[in-house]
Design a protein around this motif. Structure first.
Motif, PDB file in Angstrom:
ATOM      1  N   LEU A  10       0.790  -1.676  -0.281  1.00  7.68           N
ATOM      2  CA  LEU A  10       0.081  -0.108  -0.028  1.00  7.68           C
ATOM      3  C   LEU A  10       0.891   1.462  -0.211  1.00  7.68           C
ATOM      4  CD1 LEU A  10      -3.446  -1.196   2.518  1.00  7.68           C
ATOM      5  CD2 LEU A  10      -3.162  -1.087   0.351  1.00  7.68           C
ATOM      6  N   LEU A  11       0.113   2.626  -1.165  1.00  9.91           N
ATOM      7  CA  LEU A  11       1.152   3.521  -0.344  1.00  9.91           C
ATOM      8  C   LEU A  11       1.545   4.027   0.856  1.00  9.91           C
ATOM      9  CD1 LEU A  11      -0.271   5.480  -3.857  1.00  9.91           C
ATOM     10  CD2 LEU A  11       2.239   4.284  -3.656  1.00  9.91           C
ATOM     11  N   PRO A  12       1.798   4.808   1.341  1.00 14.02           N
ATOM     12  CA  PRO A  12       1.886   5.814   2.749  1.00 14.02           C
ATOM     13  C   PRO A  12       0.837   6.338   2.524  1.00 14.02           C
ATOM     14  CG  PRO A  12       3.434   7.179   1.724  1.00 14.02           C
ATOM     15  CD  PRO A  12       2.640   5.180   0.576  1.00 14.02           C
ATOM     16  N   LEU A  13      -0.007   6.045   3.914  1.00 11.85           N
ATOM     17  CA  LEU A  13      -1.451   7.310   4.422  1.00 11.85           C
ATOM     18  C   LEU A  13      -0.530   8.602   3.899  1.00 11.85           C
ATOM     19  CD1 LEU A  13      -2.745   5.606   6.641  1.00 11.85           C
ATOM     20  CD2 LEU A  13      -3.703   5.962   4.398  1.00 11.85           C
ATOM     21  N   PRO A  14      -1.265   9.884   4.208  1.00 18.34           N
ATOM     22  CA  PRO A  14      -3.015   9.478   3.542  1.00 18.34           C
ATOM     23  C   PRO A  14      -3.166   9.260   2.180  1.00 18.34           C
ATOM     24  CG  PRO A  14      -1.978  11.368   3.642  1.00 18.34           C
ATOM     25  CD  PRO A  14      -1.238  11.331   4.027  1.00 18.34           C
ATOM     26  N   LEU A  15      -1.753   8.974   1.026  1.00 16.62           N
ATOM     27  CA  LEU A  15      -2.582   8.287   0.134  1.00 16.62           C
ATOM     28  C   LEU A  15      -2.570   6.704  -0.216  1.00 16.62           C
ATOM     29  CD1 LEU A  15       1.512   8.990  -1.012  1.00 16.62           C
ATOM     30  CD2 LEU A  15      -0.611  10.849  -1.328  1.00 16.62           C
ATOM     31  N   ALA A  16      -4.128   7.298  -1.615  1.00 15.73           N
ATOM     32  CA  ALA A  16      -4.569   5.704  -1.580  1.00 15.73           C
ATOM     33  C   ALA A  16      -3.987   5.963  -3.150  1.00 15.73           C
ATOM     34  CB  ALA A  16      -6.246   6.384  -1.557  1.00 15.73           C
ATOM     35  N   ARG A  17      -4.730   4.264  -3.528  1.00 11.36           N
ATOM     36  CA  ARG A  17      -4.268   3.984  -4.315  1.00 11.36           C
ATOM     37  C   ARG A  17      -5.418   2.781  -5.826  1.00 11.36           C
ATOM     38  NH1 ARG A  17       1.362   1.331  -5.076  1.00 11.36           N
ATOM     39  NH2 ARG A  17      -0.079  -0.460  -4.604  1.00 11.36           N
ATOM     40  N   THR A  18      -5.629   3.043  -6.492  1.00 16.29           N
ATOM     41  CA  THR A  18      -6.795   1.972  -6.898  1.00 16.29           C
ATOM     42  C   THR A  18      -5.616   1.929  -8.253  1.00 16.29           C
ATOM     43  OG1 THR A  18      -8.933   1.119  -7.504  1.00 16.29           O
ATOM     44  CG2 THR A  18      -8.242   3.083  -8.430  1.00 16.29           C
ATOM     45  N   ASN A  19      -5.880   1.631  -9.273  1.00 15.89           N
ATOM     46  CA  ASN A  19      -6.096   0.858 -11.013  1.00 15.89           C
ATOM     47  C   ASN A  19      -7.110   0.949 -11.564  1.00 15.89           C
ATOM     48  OD1 ASN A  19      -5.243  -1.119 -13.700  1.00 15.89           O
ATOM     49  ND2 ASN A  19      -3.608  -0.028 -12.463  1.00 15.89           N
ATOM     50  N   VAL A  20      -7.202   1.782 -12.612  1.00 14.14           N
ATOM     51  CA  VAL A  20      -8.542   1.935 -12.984  1.00 14.14           C
ATOM     52  C   VAL A  20      -8.783   0.380 -14.242  1.00 14.14           C
ATOM     53  CG1 VAL A  20      -9.859   3.194 -15.085  1.00 14.14           C
ATOM     54  CG2 VAL A  20      -9.248   4.152 -13.483  1.00 14.14           C
ATOM     55  N   ARG A  21      -7.861  -0.242 -14.856  1.00 12.29           N
ATOM     56  CA  ARG A  21      -7.859  -1.231 -15.572  1.00 12.29           C
ATOM     57  C   ARG A  21      -8.627  -2.149 -14.840  1.00 12.29           C
ATOM     58  NH1 ARG A  21      -1.966  -2.672 -18.095  1.00 12.29           N
ATOM     59  NH2 ARG A  21      -2.485  -0.861 -19.438  1.00 12.29           N
ATOM     60  N   ALA A  22      -8.126  -2.912 -12.994  1.00 13.92           N
ATOM     61  CA  ALA A  22      -8.387  -3.953 -12.413  1.00 13.92           C
ATOM     62  C   ALA A  22      -9.737  -3.164 -11.953  1.00 13.92           C
ATOM     63  CB  ALA A  22      -7.356  -4.024 -11.153  1.00 13.92           C
ATOM     64  N   LEU A  23     -10.713  -1.971 -11.670  1.00 17.63           N
ATOM     65  CA  LEU A  23     -11.903  -1.436 -11.372  1.00 17.63           C
ATOM     66  C   LEU A  23     -12.598  -1.820 -12.515  1.00 17.63           C
ATOM     67  CD1 LEU A  23     -12.069   2.229 -10.072  1.00 17.63           C
ATOM     68  CD2 LEU A  23     -11.630  -0.805  -8.699  1.00 17.63           C
ATOM     69  N   ALA A  24     -12.449  -1.859 -13.717  1.00 19.39           N
ATOM     70  CA  ALA A  24     -13.021  -2.431 -14.789  1.00 19.39           C
ATOM     71  C   ALA A  24     -13.322  -3.788 -15.265  1.00 19.39           C
ATOM     72  CB  ALA A  24     -12.737  -1.452 -16.296  1.00 19.39           C
ATOM     73  N   ALA A  25     -12.339  -4.808 -14.487  1.00 20.30           N
ATOM     74  CA  ALA A  25     -12.258  -6.187 -14.452  1.00 20.30           C
ATOM     75  C   ALA A  25     -12.862  -6.969 -13.560  1.00 20.30           C
ATOM     76  CB  ALA A  25     -10.719  -6.197 -14.493  1.00 20.30           C
ATOM     77  N   ARG A  26     -14.052  -6.352 -13.059  1.00 24.29           N
ATOM     78  CA  ARG A  26     -14.028  -6.444 -12.118  1.00 24.29           C
ATOM     79  C   ARG A  26     -15.339  -7.096 -12.693  1.00 24.29           C
ATOM     80  NH1 ARG A  26     -14.710  -1.724  -7.813  1.00 24.29           N
ATOM     81  NH2 ARG A  26     -15.691  -0.542  -9.199  1.00 24.29           N
TER      82      ARG A  26
END
Length: 387
Positions: free
Chosen positions: A19-35
């Protein structure tokens, strides 16, 4: 991870990334669209700043309608990691909003940022008669992926970059003089700096580190580990993202508003508005909605009549469009499918019918009418299989 079948060939980030250090947050758009469970051609909001937003959309078919948005709309087809898909050619038509006549066309590909200008219709993947839907062998359907930058309410354009990249002049062809506003910008070679603007919000081509003054989002275009292409990183005000592994990115920010925290779409697949079509819930034609009448016109079309106007509309594409009206909460601006069947929610009212001849409905009337019409016009053998 379990993934949607049309994304089997996409390259996704590893599940065990730190995970990225707080307070950063990360997702991945490919992964979101692959759900599993998500719908294609659904503009899913993945980041918000004031009235501006980033949306993600997948597609395995041409878009079902021409669209006049409430603001400028910038579309960026994304790489997927599948070399064949990433070489796929795209074409968008820009059309007169009053007549529907084509005014320009832009040929583009993954990595090209394209402007869909406010006040004009845009139609990616527009078909010609007889508008036959694509036929895919079992298991062969594949999806492409896009990121969209736009506003959620009426936002007339301000001064913004307008150009066609050097060497790409033949890819942007105008049919009228003066032409519509056009932007065709390959982001892999674009100079660092602001490349798009909607209201006060901007997209800026940038290199690390990233520290947007009032907070923002960093969308990764090119990267190596530990970063990954199509990462989307939330950077709150006062925070800094070092961008280890990031070669080039887009920064979404605004001097007028702070970035909102990640929306629910990062954690949840949005729910469908009503159950997909099946033969047990098929409705019957003719169907009347005030002065609007829709009746049978054969296996592949319906006849639409309203206020003295009439048109034949392909059943398949009309059913697709109606489902997505509901999927987007009846907040799309103006959309129009083949034959001129149209919907308009601009100005706070809801209208349905044919271009230039529409009936106004209450929200309750609209919701009931759209679902009833969807279930009545779907062609035999139709399935809402794009979820």
């Amino acid at each position: 991870m379990e993934r949607h079948p049309i994304t089997q060939s996409w390259a996704l980030p590893p599940n065990d990334r730190a995970l990225l250090p707080l307070p950063l947050a990360r997702t991945n758009v490919r992964a979101l669209a692959a759900r599993p469970g998500r719908f294609e051609h659904h503009l899913v909001v993945v980041a918000r700043i004031g009235d501006a937003q980033l949306e993600q959309a997948t597609a395995s078919e041409p878009l079902y309608f021409a669209h006049a948005n409430v603001s400028d709309e910038y579309a960026l087809p994304l790489t997927t990691g599948d070399a064949m898909l990433d070489a796929f050619p795209f074409r968008v038509f820009l059309s007169d909003a009053e007549t529907g006549a084509d005014a320009a066309r832009i040929n583009h590909r993954a990595g090209d940022l394209v402007l869909h200008p406010h006040g004009w219709l845009h139609w990616p993947g527009k078909l010609r008669a007889p508008f036959a839907p694509p036929a895919f062998p079992p298991g062969a359907r594949r999806g492409v992926l896009s990121l969209v930058f736009c506003a959620s309410r009426e936002t007339p354009p301000r001064e913004r970059p307008l150009f066609v990249a050097e060497g790409r002049e033949s890819d942007a062809k105008a049919y009228v003089d003066p032409p519509p506003p056009m932007l065709l910008a390959p982001l892999e070679s674009a100079a660092l700096g602001t490349i798009a603007r909607v209201g006060d919000a901007t997209l800026t081509v940038a290199a690390p580190p990233f520290a947007p003054a009032r907070g923002g989002y960093v969308f990764v275009l090119e990267a190596s580990a530990p970063a990954f292409a199509c990462d989307l990183v939330y950077v709150p005000a006062g925070a800094r993202y070092e961008g280890e592994g990031v070669a080039r990115a887009l920064v979404f920010e605004s001097p007028a508003a702070g970035a909102e925290p990640p929306p629910a779409s990062w954690a949840e697949v949005p729910a469908p508005p009503f159950a997909p079509f099946d033969e047990q819930t098929r409705g019957a034609l003719p169907l009347r909605i005030g002065a609007l009448e829709v009746s049978e016109a054969g296996e592949h079309e319906v006849e639409v009549r309203v206020s003295g106007a009439s048109a034949r509309v392909p059943r398949y594409w009309l059913a697709r469009m109606l489902f997505r009206l509901a999927l987007h909460g009846y907040a799309l601006g103006y959309v129009e499918t083949y034959g001129g069947f149209a919907y308009d929610d601009r100005g706070g009212s809801f209208r349905l019918g044919l271009r230039g001849a529409m009936v106004e409905l209450s929200r309750r009337e609209l919701e009931a009418s759209v679902e009833a019409l969807y279930r009545a016009v779907a062609p035999r053998g139709y399935t809402e299989d794009l979820r």
